[in-house]
Design an enzyme around this catalytic site. Structure first.
Site, PDB file in Angstrom:
ATOM      1  N   LYS A 207       0.830  -1.206   0.000  1.00 57.89           N
ATOM      2  CA  LYS A 207       0.000   0.000   0.000  1.00 57.89           C
ATOM      3  C   LYS A 207       0.862   1.252   0.000  1.00 57.89           C
ATOM      4  CE  LYS A 207      -4.200  -2.112   1.705  1.00 57.89           C
ATOM      5  NZ  LYS A 207      -5.235  -2.213   2.768  1.00 57.89           N
ATOM      6  N   ARG A 238      -2.298 -10.268   5.368  1.00 61.46           N
ATOM      7  CA  ARG A 238      -2.863 -10.479   4.038  1.00 61.46           C
ATOM      8  C   ARG A 238      -1.891  -9.861   3.039  1.00 61.46           C
ATOM      9  NH1 ARG A 238      -6.138  -7.591   0.446  1.00 61.46           N
ATOM     10  NH2 ARG A 238      -7.651  -8.861  -0.727  1.00 61.46           N
TER      11      ARG A 238
END
Length: 251
Positions: A207, A238
């Site tokens: 991210k 994740r």
């Protein structure tokens, strides 16, 4: 700590959109993850990156159900990444075992009762709105306190709907209606989320807040974050790649 591998069967997901956007490509990637020791494969048919448009239900189903059936036949443990109760139900019937709803049941009023009826683990993420406008909702008095409070509301809603406490997993939703400093404040206070008493999933993989010009360049930072979180007491991470994270955890 478990490693959940991301399998986006989409053309537009932020880090890997289009890479596995076919039945054959998705199954091949899933097999690679299985070979690398992935614990759960999280299959999604709708991008939730900032600004993304929603896809019709039938498109989401057509993307994920054939892949779930193929992987279930291989004995894979599968979670369905969806905000739709109907997709969740179809996915569980096809062989998935976990529902991962980034809206925590807010996007579809039928989701929590559906998950309760199905009797499967439910991952409730902190969420304030759909991708089109979530960035404008990144306003907090105290991000840690506010996110915990809003997650507690989701926990209450889930248990009131009949989801058992041992089937509930929480996710603070890094990057969803949160700026970079919000994400780091949550990570620095991860013990407060663990203290809520539910398994905690963290989805930080590649991210923007990790730095780097493009998602692939953020992989090294993602691995370092997994190492940092390995002693935090969280339930899982994740991630887009499996092997380096399993290695980082000593597996």
């Amino acid at each position: 700590m478990i490693v959940m591998g991301i399998l986006n069967v989409t053309p537009d997901s932020f880090a890997d959109g289009g890479r596995h956007n076919s039945f054959e490509g998705a199954v091949k990637r899933a097999q690679e993850m299985l070979d690398e020791g992935v614990d759960i494969i999280d299959i999604g048919g709708e991008s939730t990156k900032p600004g993304a448009d929603r896809v019709p239900e039938i498109e989401e189903l057509n993307r994920v159900i054939p892949v779930i059936k193929a992987l279930a036949s291989k004995g894979a443990r599968i979670s369905i990444d969806t905000m739709r109760a109907s997709t969740a139900k179809a996915a569980i019937e096809a062989g998935a075992q976990i529902i991962n709803d980034v809206s925590g049941g807010l996007a579809d009023p039928e989701m929590l009762t559906t998950a309760a009826d199905l009797g499967v683990p439910f991952i409730a993420m902190h969420w304030r709105g759909h991708s089109k406008d979530m960035n404008s909702r990144a306003v907090y008095g105290d991000v840690v306190k506010d996110v915990i409070s809003e997650l507690q509301e989701r926990i209450s809603a889930a248990t009131d709907a009949g989801i058992t406490q041992d089937n509930l997993i929480i996710d603070p939703g890094l990057g969803f209606a949160k700026d970079a400093h919000h994400n780091w404040e949550i990570i620095d206070s991860i013990d407060q989320f663990v203290a809520l008493g539910y398994p905690v999933l963290i989805g930080a993989s590649r991210k923007r807040f990790l730095g780097g010009a493009n998602p692939d360049s953020r992989e090294a930072a993602t691995i370092e974050l997994t190492k940092r979180l390995s002693t935090s007491g969280i339930w899982g991470v994740r991630v887009h790649s499996v092997k380096p994270h399993k290695e980082a955890l000593g597996a």
